[in-house]
Design an enzyme around this catalytic site. Sequence first.
Site, PDB file in Angstrom:
ATOM      1  N   HIS A   1       0.874  -1.182   0.000  1.00 31.63           N
ATOM      2  CA  HIS A   1       0.000   0.000   0.000  1.00 31.63           C
ATOM      3  C   HIS A   1       0.909   1.231   0.000  1.00 31.63           C
ATOM      4  O   HIS A   1       1.594   1.498   0.976  1.00 31.63           O
ATOM      5  CB  HIS A   1      -0.896  -0.022   1.243  1.00 31.63           C
ATOM      6  CG  HIS A   1      -1.737   1.203   1.409  1.00 31.63           C
ATOM      7  ND1 HIS A   1      -3.057   1.152   1.782  1.00 31.63           N
ATOM      8  CD2 HIS A   1      -1.459   2.502   1.250  1.00 31.63           C
ATOM      9  CE1 HIS A   1      -3.547   2.381   1.843  1.00 31.63           C
ATOM     10  NE2 HIS A   1      -2.583   3.218   1.527  1.00 31.63           N
TER      11      HIS A   1
ATOM     12  N   GLU B   1      -8.050   4.412  -4.219  1.00 34.30           N
ATOM     13  CA  GLU B   1      -9.072   5.413  -3.916  1.00 34.30           C
ATOM     14  C   GLU B   1      -8.405   6.694  -3.475  1.00 34.30           C
ATOM     15  O   GLU B   1      -7.191   6.731  -3.254  1.00 34.30           O
ATOM     16  CB  GLU B   1     -10.030   4.899  -2.835  1.00 34.30           C
ATOM     17  CG  GLU B   1      -9.380   4.516  -1.546  1.00 34.30           C
ATOM     18  CD  GLU B   1     -10.294   3.646  -0.661  1.00 34.30           C
ATOM     19  OE1 GLU B   1     -10.685   4.131   0.400  1.00 34.30           O
ATOM     20  OE2 GLU B   1     -10.601   2.498  -1.033  1.00 34.30           O
TER      21      GLU B   1
ATOM     22  N   ARG C   1      -9.172  14.193   2.730  1.00 32.58           N
ATOM     23  CA  ARG C   1      -9.024  14.779   4.066  1.00 32.58           C
ATOM     24  C   ARG C   1      -7.552  14.713   4.454  1.00 32.58           C
ATOM     25  O   ARG C   1      -6.747  14.089   3.749  1.00 32.58           O
ATOM     26  CB  ARG C   1      -9.812  13.940   5.072  1.00 32.58           C
ATOM     27  CG  ARG C   1      -9.322  12.499   5.099  1.00 32.58           C
ATOM     28  CD  ARG C   1      -9.870  11.676   6.251  1.00 32.58           C
ATOM     29  NE  ARG C   1      -9.111  10.439   6.432  1.00 32.58           N
ATOM     30  CZ  ARG C   1      -9.187   9.355   5.702  1.00 32.58           C
ATOM     31  NH1 ARG C   1      -9.989   9.322   4.677  1.00 32.58           N
ATOM     32  NH2 ARG C   1      -8.453   8.290   5.946  1.00 32.58           N
TER      33      ARG C   1
HETATM   34  C1  MV4 Z   1      -7.693  -4.158  -3.808  1.00 33.37           C
HETATM   35  C2  MV4 Z   1      -6.849  -5.222  -3.460  1.00 33.37           C
HETATM   36  C3  MV4 Z   1      -6.383  -6.025  -4.471  1.00 33.37           C
HETATM   37  N1  MV4 Z   1      -6.755  -5.798  -5.752  1.00 33.37           N
HETATM   38  N2  MV4 Z   1      -8.020  -3.961  -5.094  1.00 33.37           N
HETATM   39  C4  MV4 Z   1      -8.574  -2.654   0.655  1.00 33.37           C
HETATM   40  C5  MV4 Z   1      -8.917  -1.289   1.140  1.00 33.37           C
HETATM   41  C6  MV4 Z   1      -9.326  -0.506  -0.043  1.00 33.37           C
HETATM   42  N3  MV4 Z   1      -8.654   0.747  -0.019  1.00 33.37           N
HETATM   43  C7  MV4 Z   1      -8.937  -1.312  -1.235  1.00 33.37           C
HETATM   44  N4  MV4 Z   1      -8.399  -2.551  -0.737  1.00 33.37           N
HETATM   45  C8  MV4 Z   1      -7.869  -3.469  -1.586  1.00 33.37           C
HETATM   46  N5  MV4 Z   1      -8.170  -3.301  -2.884  1.00 33.37           N
HETATM   47  C9  MV4 Z   1      -7.563  -4.771  -6.047  1.00 33.37           C
HETATM   48  N6  MV4 Z   1      -7.916  -4.559  -7.310  1.00 33.37           N
HETATM   49  C10 MV4 Z   1      -6.516  -5.405  -2.119  1.00 33.37           C
HETATM   50  C11 MV4 Z   1      -7.034  -4.533  -1.165  1.00 33.37           C
HETATM   51  C12 MV4 Z   1      -6.602  -4.771   0.197  1.00 33.37           C
HETATM   52  C13 MV4 Z   1      -5.772  -3.860   0.866  1.00 33.37           C
HETATM   53  C14 MV4 Z   1      -5.335  -2.658   0.289  1.00 33.37           C
HETATM   54  C15 MV4 Z   1      -4.549  -1.782   0.981  1.00 33.37           C
HETATM   55  C16 MV4 Z   1      -4.127  -2.076   2.263  1.00 33.37           C
HETATM   56  C17 MV4 Z   1      -4.528  -3.243   2.852  1.00 33.37           C
HETATM   57  C18 MV4 Z   1      -5.335  -4.149   2.179  1.00 33.37           C
HETATM   58  C19 MV4 Z   1      -5.727  -5.335   2.786  1.00 33.37           C
HETATM   59  C20 MV4 Z   1      -6.530  -6.219   2.127  1.00 33.37           C
HETATM   60  C21 MV4 Z   1      -6.972  -5.930   0.834  1.00 33.37           C
END
Ligand code: MV4
Length: 450
Positions: free
Chosen positions: A208, A288, A292
């Site tokens: 992330h 996303e 803020r």
């Molecule tokens: C995802 C992903 C894998 N592939 N989208 C979790 C929170 C939201 N901001 C979007 N998230 C995710 N979107 C795709 N196409 C995996 C996650 C996700 C995640 C993302 C960021 C930090 C921690 C996470 C933990 C589980 C899943």
Amino acid sequence: MFKRVLIANRGEIALRIIRACHELGIEAVAVYSEADAGAPYLRMADHAVCIGKGPASDSYLNIPHIIAAAEITDADAIHPGYGFLAENAHFASVCRDCKMEFIGPSPEAMALLGDKISCKAMARKAKVPTFPGTEGAIDDIEEAVGVAFKIGYPVIIKAAAGGGGRGMRVCRNEDDLRAGVKKASQEAQAAFANGAVYIEKFLEHARHVEVQVIGDKHGNAIHLYERDCSVQRRHQKLIEEAPAPGVDSRKREDLCKSAARLVKNAEYSGAATVEFLMDEKQNFYLLEVNTRVQVEHPITEMITGVDIVKTGIRVAAGEPLPYRQKDITIRGHSIECRINAEDPKRNFAPCAGTVERFDPPGGPGVRMDTHVISGYRVPPNYDSMIGKLIVHADDRAQAIARASRALKEFRVEPIATTIPLHIELMANKSFQKGGVDIHFLERLLKSQTT
Ligand code: MV4
């Protein structure tokens, strides 16, 4: 500039905003719920107004109560902080109707970037990398099945109004998808009053990485480089660092400029964070936009020297950004450890109660953002974060050593906190190597219970 700013929040971020106001020569009006009555940080504000009972719906989420407090104290602006009403476009428009400046984006920009479908459409237009998937909301399951076949499984169903991990569903085959779309849409309708869902390719192993950006009301937008927030559990971040380890300088420029382009195209003013997932090859994809100031903003302040909260207030007052992109450079490395009143040994159970002893660390390169002092009672009503330890040093290895040293100085009694877990993480070899993925912490915790 504003004369008096009302802070529609509590705890450490309320105190952070009070401090920014005072450095700008602005009076700060704090609001508090009955559960926060008598909290020591309220004395740092110039005025404090009770806005209702302990439950957030009666106080920090109660728009009429907050507007009334702003009216009676003659505030000219409202700072929402993070959480509560910070990403509520309706609240931002009520502020506008009441002739109070909302310190953040316009309701239009907030709605455009806050809806994940319109945000993703905007990103595609701005040539910001997004995951392949449906172009908009799914209105025909056969079309979604066709898109999933083309991009390949696994795919993830997301709600347009979701975010921070809410309203998501991973599908590993067509059966999952057919069953999931209807359920996800019903759940999204119930949770967010918006049933729009979409699908995109699901990335299994990723980091992330998010970019801090800030825009003004004159069409300028800059980035303040990136943070890595991969160390998280159930979408709650534990550790953040800036810059992100293992991102080469060309990728960094590409990533950060993409984020700045997106908010500039959205005519966005105020602070925002553009979240991405990054794979092993440093390919990045938009997740996303958070419209803020974020919990972890201080690590960006430490490496850039920019006061994000003060700058956010200045642009809300109509000033042009006091920096150009070329003025922003990275110095050293910063790490934030979130100190929560939770017991890592008891599945992170929250520990409300009185903090008899609170001896925070100090010394070179150590910053504590906290509203807690010895004798403070942690109310059970809100999130359990009692402070943030932020360190800054010349490089990552020294920042880890400094965080470790500071964590060992830290005394909090008698309640359990996440400090022992942070000490362990700073000593963890995988963390020290850098570039752990978003599943690292949950994997580590699982391996400890077996
Ligand atoms: C995802 C992903 C894998 N592939 N989208 C979790 C929170 C939201 N901001 C979007 N998230 C995710 N979107 C795709 N196409 C995996 C996650 C996700 C995640 C993302 C960021 C930090 C921690 C996470 C933990 C589980 C899943």
